[in-house]
Design a protein around this motif. Sequence first.
Motif, PDB file in Angstrom:
ATOM      1  N   ARG A   1       0.858  -1.182   0.000  1.00 25.68           N
ATOM      2  CA  ARG A   1       0.000   0.000   0.000  1.00 25.68           C
ATOM      3  C   ARG A   1       0.895   1.233   0.000  1.00 25.68           C
ATOM      4  O   ARG A   1       1.926   1.254   0.640  1.00 25.68           O
ATOM      5  N   GLY A   2       0.502   2.268  -0.730  1.00 22.03           N
ATOM      6  CA  GLY A   2       1.255   3.515  -0.718  1.00 22.03           C
ATOM      7  C   GLY A   2       1.133   4.266  -2.024  1.00 22.03           C
ATOM      8  O   GLY A   2       0.302   3.962  -2.871  1.00 22.03           O
ATOM      9  N   ALA A   3       1.997   5.259  -2.173  1.00 24.55           N
ATOM     10  CA  ALA A   3       2.009   6.073  -3.383  1.00 24.55           C
ATOM     11  C   ALA A   3       2.713   5.309  -4.499  1.00 24.55           C
ATOM     12  O   ALA A   3       3.715   4.635  -4.269  1.00 24.55           O
ATOM     13  N   TRP A   4       2.159   5.417  -5.704  1.00 21.86           N
ATOM     14  CA  TRP A   4       2.772   4.807  -6.879  1.00 21.86           C
ATOM     15  C   TRP A   4       2.437   5.659  -8.095  1.00 21.86           C
ATOM     16  O   TRP A   4       1.894   6.754  -7.948  1.00 21.86           O
ATOM     17  N   SER A   5       2.749   5.206  -9.278  1.00 23.70           N
ATOM     18  CA  SER A   5       2.646   6.041 -10.474  1.00 23.70           C
ATOM     19  C   SER A   5       1.223   6.487 -10.822  1.00 23.70           C
ATOM     20  O   SER A   5       1.044   7.479 -11.510  1.00 23.70           O
TER      21      SER A   5
ATOM     22  N   CYS B   1      -1.594   6.715  -8.381  1.00 23.32           N
ATOM     23  CA  CYS B   1      -2.224   7.457  -7.295  1.00 23.32           C
ATOM     24  C   CYS B   1      -1.561   7.087  -5.973  1.00 23.32           C
ATOM     25  O   CYS B   1      -0.631   6.290  -5.936  1.00 23.32           O
ATOM     26  N   ASP B   2      -2.072   7.638  -4.889  1.00 26.37           N
ATOM     27  CA  ASP B   2      -1.661   7.244  -3.544  1.00 26.37           C
ATOM     28  C   ASP B   2      -2.823   6.448  -2.965  1.00 26.37           C
ATOM     29  O   ASP B   2      -3.959   6.920  -2.954  1.00 26.37           O
ATOM     30  N   ASP B   3      -2.539   5.230  -2.501  1.00 26.17           N
ATOM     31  CA  ASP B   3      -3.605   4.360  -1.994  1.00 26.17           C
ATOM     32  C   ASP B   3      -4.247   4.883  -0.717  1.00 26.17           C
ATOM     33  O   ASP B   3      -5.333   4.453  -0.358  1.00 26.17           O
ATOM     34  N   GLY B   4      -3.557   5.777  -0.019  1.00 25.35           N
ATOM     35  CA  GLY B   4      -4.103   6.343   1.204  1.00 25.35           C
ATOM     36  C   GLY B   4      -3.939   5.411   2.388  1.00 25.35           C
ATOM     37  O   GLY B   4      -3.481   4.275   2.247  1.00 25.35           O
ATOM     38  N   PRO B   5      -4.316   5.865   3.557  1.00 26.16           N
ATOM     39  CA  PRO B   5      -4.141   5.060   4.769  1.00 26.16           C
ATOM     40  C   PRO B   5      -5.139   3.919   4.827  1.00 26.16           C
ATOM     41  O   PRO B   5      -6.230   3.987   4.252  1.00 26.16           O
ATOM     42  N   TRP B   6      -4.750   2.882   5.549  1.00 24.68           N
ATOM     43  CA  TRP B   6      -5.620   1.739   5.771  1.00 24.68           C
ATOM     44  C   TRP B   6      -6.354   1.966   7.080  1.00 24.68           C
ATOM     45  O   TRP B   6      -5.733   2.217   8.119  1.00 24.68           O
ATOM     46  N   PRO B   7      -7.687   1.902   7.102  1.00 25.39           N
ATOM     47  CA  PRO B   7      -8.415   2.082   8.355  1.00 25.39           C
ATOM     48  C   PRO B   7      -8.286   0.842   9.239  1.00 25.39           C
ATOM     49  O   PRO B   7      -8.796  -0.217   8.879  1.00 25.39           O
ATOM     50  N   PRO B   8      -7.586   0.934  10.357  1.00 29.08           N
ATOM     51  CA  PRO B   8      -7.387  -0.238  11.229  1.00 29.08           C
ATOM     52  C   PRO B   8      -8.712  -0.882  11.641  1.00 29.08           C
ATOM     53  O   PRO B   8      -9.700  -0.201  11.890  1.00 29.08           O
ATOM     54  N   GLY B   9      -8.699  -2.216  11.668  1.00 25.30           N
ATOM     55  CA  GLY B   9      -9.860  -2.979  12.121  1.00 25.30           C
ATOM     56  C   GLY B   9     -10.942  -3.169  11.090  1.00 25.30           C
ATOM     57  O   GLY B   9     -12.004  -3.697  11.395  1.00 25.30           O
ATOM     58  N   SER B  10     -10.685  -2.744   9.844  1.00 25.16           N
ATOM     59  CA  SER B  10     -11.719  -2.911   8.825  1.00 25.16           C
ATOM     60  C   SER B  10     -11.206  -3.766   7.682  1.00 25.16           C
ATOM     61  O   SER B  10     -10.024  -3.754   7.361  1.00 25.16           O
ATOM     62  N   ALA B  11     -12.105  -4.495   7.074  1.00 24.11           N
ATOM     63  CA  ALA B  11     -11.757  -5.306   5.916  1.00 24.11           C
ATOM     64  C   ALA B  11     -11.822  -4.445   4.667  1.00 24.11           C
ATOM     65  O   ALA B  11     -12.666  -3.558   4.554  1.00 24.11           O
ATOM     66  N   ALA B  12     -10.938  -4.706   3.733  1.00 23.73           N
ATOM     67  CA  ALA B  12     -10.967  -3.997   2.460  1.00 23.73           C
ATOM     68  C   ALA B  12     -11.703  -4.810   1.407  1.00 23.73           C
ATOM     69  O   ALA B  12     -12.243  -4.261   0.462  1.00 23.73           O
ATOM     70  N   ILE B  13     -11.714  -6.137   1.583  1.00 23.27           N
ATOM     71  CA  ILE B  13     -12.262  -7.011   0.554  1.00 23.27           C
ATOM     72  C   ILE B  13     -12.685  -8.339   1.186  1.00 23.27           C
ATOM     73  O   ILE B  13     -12.221  -8.694   2.262  1.00 23.27           O
ATOM     74  N   GLN B  14     -13.568  -9.041   0.515  1.00 19.17           N
ATOM     75  CA  GLN B  14     -13.871 -10.430   0.860  1.00 19.17           C
ATOM     76  C   GLN B  14     -13.523 -11.269  -0.353  1.00 19.17           C
ATOM     77  O   GLN B  14     -13.976 -10.987  -1.463  1.00 19.17           O
ATOM     78  N   LEU B  15     -12.688 -12.272  -0.145  1.00 15.92           N
ATOM     79  CA  LEU B  15     -12.332 -13.205  -1.205  1.00 15.92           C
ATOM     80  C   LEU B  15     -13.012 -14.528  -0.922  1.00 15.92           C
ATOM     81  O   LEU B  15     -13.006 -15.000   0.215  1.00 15.92           O
ATOM     82  N   ALA B  16     -13.611 -15.128  -1.938  1.00 18.04           N
ATOM     83  CA  ALA B  16     -14.286 -16.415  -1.789  1.00 18.04           C
ATOM     84  C   ALA B  16     -13.601 -17.428  -2.694  1.00 18.04           C
ATOM     85  O   ALA B  16     -13.587 -17.263  -3.911  1.00 18.04           O
ATOM     86  N   PHE B  17     -13.031 -18.471  -2.084  1.00 18.06           N
ATOM     87  CA  PHE B  17     -12.345 -19.528  -2.809  1.00 18.06           C
ATOM     88  C   PHE B  17     -13.226 -20.767  -2.824  1.00 18.06           C
ATOM     89  O   PHE B  17     -13.644 -21.246  -1.769  1.00 18.06           O
TER      90      PHE B  17
END
Length: 134
Positions: A60-64, A66-82
């Motif tokens: 996570r971070g700045a790249w060509s 955009c900047d991904d911005g901070p990660w909110p602690p204690g929260s999920a960003a995604i759900q993956l189903a396998f």
Amino acid sequence: MAGTMAPPAIESLGHTILLCRDLPGMRAFYQDILGLPLAEDRETWVSFRLGATMLTLRPRGAWSVCDDGPWPPGSAAIQLAFQVPLAGVDAWHRLLEARGVPILRAPTDLPQWRHRTLFFRDPEDNIIEIYAEY
């Protein structure tokens, strides 16, 4: 706009990229705990091939773009189903418990979806589901 053609329909999801705070920890989880087949391993880009789909981890971070911005602690960003075969859900439950992975919900049948599911989190709190259809 007159005279413009609509773009073609989106047909599939070919690549998912998870933004990570701890790339080595996430790499270890997805490779060593879940056993996903490693396709590419670079300092800032780790990919696993799952059939026609690629799952990639990157810091996570700045790249060509955009900047991904901070990660909110204690929260999920995604759900993956396998998806696994039906007997696989309970086998994964036993394996994950043996490896010390905290389980959010033990294997459960969801008749309305015709799924048997198992839920847990990866090291960065994303929700992971292993499921089978019946």
